[in-house]
Design an enzyme around this catalytic site. Structure first.
Site, short mmCIF file in Angstrom:
data_model
loop_
_atom_site.label_atom_id
_atom_site.label_comp_id
_atom_site.label_asym_id
_atom_site.label_seq_id
_atom_site.Cartn_x
_atom_site.Cartn_y
_atom_site.Cartn_z
N LYS A 137 6.04 0.06 6.83
CA LYS A 137 7.20 0.91 7.16
C LYS A 137 6.81 2.06 8.09
CE LYS A 137 8.30 1.96 2.87
NZ LYS A 137 7.31 1.20 2.06
N ARG A 167 14.52 4.65 -3.41
CA ARG A 167 13.50 3.84 -4.06
C ARG A 167 14.00 3.30 -5.40
NH1 ARG A 167 8.74 5.65 -1.40
NH2 ARG A 167 6.88 4.54 -2.09
N ARG A 193 -6.39 1.02 3.71
CA ARG A 193 -5.70 1.91 4.64
C ARG A 193 -6.45 3.24 4.80
NH1 ARG A 193 0.58 2.62 3.62
NH2 ARG A 193 -0.05 3.51 1.63
N ARG A 196 -5.83 8.05 1.41
CA ARG A 196 -4.88 8.81 0.59
C ARG A 196 -5.29 8.74 -0.87
NH1 ARG A 196 0.99 6.67 2.16
NH2 ARG A 196 1.15 6.61 -0.10
N ARG A 239 1.83 1.52 -8.39
CA ARG A 239 2.87 1.64 -7.36
C ARG A 239 3.56 0.30 -7.11
NH1 ARG A 239 -0.64 3.90 -2.84
NH2 ARG A 239 1.14 3.59 -1.49
#
Ligand code: ADP
Ligand code: ZN
Length: 204
Positions: free
Chosen positions: A13, A87, A121, A151, A162
């Site tokens: 996204k 969400r 990531r 992160r 998640r």
């Protein structure tokens, strides 16, 4: 035009949002980015959000909905692209009461690739560029040469949580927006360029 980017964590996204922002002039509103800014600045919202984010849980709706409401009001409620909101169904209903949404783009990916995408990531603290450890093994940003960091919620245990939250709370939005006739699905397994081509076709 107002749009929503839907998709699991790691679907791409954020990558697509940057391109859409440039091409279509929509303001990118990422609740994740807004929360991270609050956390860096140690605001009351940031302190509250951190305890949920580091566990991979959703920040409570009353905080998130209010935050998005204020942000969209500042934008005159027009020409925005939401990334990471709504969400869950409750957030979608709250949004529907105050904003008109033209299109919901669902970036669809196989669940199996998400773990590697997210755990690998890395992003640049200086310029915000996001990439994958496999293409930048030396840990420096290919755009500006600064250090790439992971992160805090991209660690394996948190990612599992998640993805679980996504399945239970966010995935039902696909059906929700299909019923409203707003959903368009693009294949997020392709390269970022190819995904963007598909999105352009949908939006033009
Ligand atoms: P990703 O899409 O990769 O999971 P985000 O940056 O969108 O990452 O979100 C990071 C975290 O911020 C989420 O796991 C959640 O804790 C919090 N968050 C972001 N958006 C929302 C939202 N709409 N409602 C509740 N919590 C949110
Ligand atoms: Zn950089």
């Amino acid at each position: 035009m107002n749009i929503i980017l839907l998709g699991a964590p790691g679907a791409g996204k954020g990558t697509q949002a940057t391109r859409i922002e440039e091409e279509f002039g929509l303001t990118h509103v990422s609740t994740g980015d807004i929360f991270r800014r609050h956390m860096r600045q140690e605001t009351p919202i940031g302190k509250k959000a951190r305890s949920y984010i580091k566990k991979g849980q959703l920040v409570p709706d009353e905080v998130t909905i209010e935050l998005v409401r204020t942000t969209l009001d500042e934008l005159g409620n027009n020409n925005f692209m939401l990334d990471g909101f709504p969400r869950n169904i409750n957030q979608a209903e709250a949004l529907g009461k105050t904003s008109n949404i033209d299109c919901v783009i669902d970036i669809s990916v196989d669940f199996g690739v998400l773990m590697d995408r997210i755990c690998g990531r890395r992003s640049c603290l200086e310029c915000g560029y996001t990439t994958h450890i496999s293409v930048c093994p030396d840990g420096t940003c290919p755009k500006c040469g600064s250090e790439l960091v992971q992160r805090m919620d991209d660690k394996e245990e948190t990612v599992k949580q998640r993805l679980e939250v996504y399945k239970n709370e966010t995935a039902p939005l696909v059906e929700y927006y299909t019923r409203l006739g707003k959903l368009r699905t693009v294949n997020g397994m392709k390269s970022p360029d190819e995904v963007f081509e598909e999105i352009k076709k949908v939006l033009k």
